[in-house]
Design an enzyme around this catalytic site. Structure first.
Site, PDB file in Angstrom:
ATOM      1  N   LYS A 162     -22.648 -19.205  46.285  1.00 24.61           N
ATOM      2  CA  LYS A 162     -21.791 -18.354  46.015  1.00 24.61           C
ATOM      3  C   LYS A 162     -22.359 -17.540  45.303  1.00 24.61           C
ATOM      4  O   LYS A 162     -23.282 -17.640  44.270  1.00 24.61           O
ATOM      5  CB  LYS A 162     -20.716 -19.033  45.062  1.00 24.61           C
ATOM      6  CG  LYS A 162     -19.683 -18.195  44.411  1.00 24.61           C
ATOM      7  CD  LYS A 162     -18.588 -18.990  43.675  1.00 24.61           C
ATOM      8  CE  LYS A 162     -17.375 -18.230  43.026  1.00 24.61           C
ATOM      9  NZ  LYS A 162     -16.432 -19.007  42.503  1.00 24.61           N
ATOM     10  N   SER A 172     -11.792 -18.182  44.155  1.00 24.85           N
ATOM     11  CA  SER A 172     -12.573 -17.238  44.140  1.00 24.85           C
ATOM     12  C   SER A 172     -13.996 -17.734  45.164  1.00 24.85           C
ATOM     13  O   SER A 172     -14.905 -16.665  45.413  1.00 24.85           O
ATOM     14  CB  SER A 172     -13.215 -16.750  42.770  1.00 24.85           C
ATOM     15  OG  SER A 172     -13.911 -17.809  42.248  1.00 24.85           O
ATOM     16  N   SER A 180     -10.988 -22.841  42.006  1.00 21.08           N
ATOM     17  CA  SER A 180     -11.649 -21.942  42.784  1.00 21.08           C
ATOM     18  C   SER A 180     -12.748 -22.479  43.763  1.00 21.08           C
ATOM     19  O   SER A 180     -13.267 -21.766  44.476  1.00 21.08           O
ATOM     20  CB  SER A 180     -12.528 -20.785  41.990  1.00 21.08           C
ATOM     21  OG  SER A 180     -11.820 -19.737  41.439  1.00 21.08           O
TER      22      SER A 180
END
Length: 470
Positions: free
Chosen positions: A81, A156, A180
């Site tokens: 990420k 996210s 997330s």
């Protein structure tokens, strides 16, 4: 090969690498070709580190040839990420504010994968600063759901969920402050593990909320999450939230089954929740029956009202996020996406009284959850409450709320894993969540592995209509 290279798990690919049946270079080139064909449809990558990946793979192959074995991730392609700092590779947080940011040092997690000889394919899309999205007013497009690109992959860790589901990587790292990791896992049909608070170092990962942030993997199989945890878990004295505890054996219960386990089911939490779908309820009920057939005892339990967990978590998250971003929100407000700015700004209105009461309530809620876990080996409950939302339902002027029940276990810090339970009539994934005692990831993973083996849902992949990628 018996099946396409991207369908081999980390464990399977690792065995073939050690036998010399395949090479890391072949795995990496296959992944890069697949990314080239598929990622334009789902926008999961922000930065593709092609040259670095091929160099990492060549090093891994040379080490294997010399008999050097650094661990289970050696030679395995993965991605991070884009809030994980990577030395010499830009780390943007999907934001204009950091679009040219190139860290000098790796995050602890990135360094651990590098030390074990893993292959870095690149950096993955996120909601801006792990909070604002899905947005079209950012430097990079939002990631899309591989099962239907007209739908969101949640967030996210949106790019992580999408990339794993699409077979671009076997495992990708995400972060989880209010769901997330588990939200994208649920919407994209992957495994998503939020470890116990403090088990994985967050040093070098851009923070959203110091006391709620967790780092963890998204993977295609439960065993692959166990392998990732084997690499990244451990005490870090330079992370103030890190726990100085023995690292569990994440594999020890993968084949143990669930016979004799007591599993608590807080069914009232999700059956009455706003936005819950009948398909989600039926899938969780069916999963509970499957676990019961495998020998577990399922017991309906009561927990404090879900709304208390949400209120507590949001007060803490927004206040801590605002503290981190206060200067930039005051001096560069127009450089944030609209959703990020609106969400972050809420922290300016949290008072000291609000935060004090939230911290007090947090302790009470944690005690209530852990009281149930004294008599239950784990809890099973909802992760996502409905199939993935279409992009067309997102109001461009108002930050969306997603029907995901994940924040409670950021508040309490317990390990929690999202796992697929099937598919909706529209072909989108459904999921549930397995929650364990603090630092008892082995039990969570063991339950997940037993359910995974009984359902074989991981055998079904999104179809892209790209012959070479299949």
């Amino acid at each position: 090969m018996a099946k396409p290279l991207h369908d081999y798990s980390i464990a399977e690919a690792g065995a073939l690498l050690r036998k010399g049946t395949i090479t890391s270079t072949a795995l990496t080139e296959h992944a890069l070709d697949r990314i080239k064909m598929i990622d334009p449809l789902i926008s999961s990558f922000i930065t593709l580190t092609r040259e670095r990946a091929l160099a990492d793979a060549a090093t891994a192959d040379a080490d294997f040839a010399k008999g050097i074995d650094k661990g289970p991730m050696q030679g395995i392609p993965h991605a991070l990420k884009d809030i994980y700092a990577t030395a010499g590779v830009r780390t943007t947080c999907h934001s204009k504010l950091l679009v040219d940011n190139v860290p000098a040092e790796d995050s602890v997690v990135a360094a651990k994968f590098k030390a074990q000889g893993a292959v870095l394919l690149g950096k993955l899309a996120t909601h801006e600063f792990a909070l604002g999205g899905p947005s079209f007013d950012l430097p990079f497009p939002p990631a899309r759901n591989p099962w239907n690109p007209d739908h969101i992959p949640s967030g996210s860790s949106s790019g992580s969920g999408a990339a794993v589901a699409a077979g671009l990587v076997r495992m990708a790292m995400g972060s989880d402050t209010g769901g997330s990791i588990r939200g994208p896992a649920g919407y994209c049909g992957t495994i998503g593990l939020k470890p116990t608070y403090g088990l994985v170092s967050r040093r070098g990962v851009f923070p959203l909320s110091y006391t709620l942030d967790h780092c963890g993997p998204l993977s295609w199989t439960v065993e692959d999450s166990a392998i990732a945890m084997e690499v990244i878990a451990g005490f870090d004295p330079q992370d103030p939230g890190s726990a100085d505890v023995p690292v569990p054996d994440f594999h020890c219960k993968l084949g143990a089954g669930v016979h004799g386990l007591r599993l608590g089911l807080p069914r009232r939490w999700f059956v009455k929740a706003d936005g819950v779908s009948a398909e989600t309820i039926a899938a969780i009920d069916d999963a509970a029956q499957t676990l019961a057939r495998l020998g577990a005892t399922i017991e309906e339990i009561e927990l404090p009202d879900y709304e208390l967990f949400i209120a507590c978590g949001r007060v803490i998250m927004f206040s801590e996020a605002f503290a981190i971003h206060e200067k930039d929100l005051q001096t560069r407000p127009l450089d944030y996406g609209l959703f990020t700015y609106l969400r972050m700004s809420m922290g300016a209105f949290v008072t000291a009284v609000d935060l004090t009461q939230a911290m007090r309530l947090r302790r009470e809620l944690a005690l209530a959850v852990n009281a149930q876990l004294k008599s239950c080996d784990a809890l099973i409950t909802a992760s996502t409450l409905a199939p993935a939302t279409p992009f067309s339902d997102v109001n461009p002027n108002n930050p969306p709320t997603f029907p995901v029940q994940a924040m409670p276990f950021n508040v309490t810090g317990n390990p929690a894993m999202s796992i697929p339970t099937g598919f909706s009539k529209s072909g989108l994934p459904l999921s549930m969540q397995i929650v364990g005692r603090a630092f008892d990831e082995p039990t969570v993973l063991g339950i997940g592995a037993a359910y995974e083996a009984a359902t074989n849902l991981y055998l079904r992949r999104p179809h892209f209509g790209v012959a070479k990628a299949a």
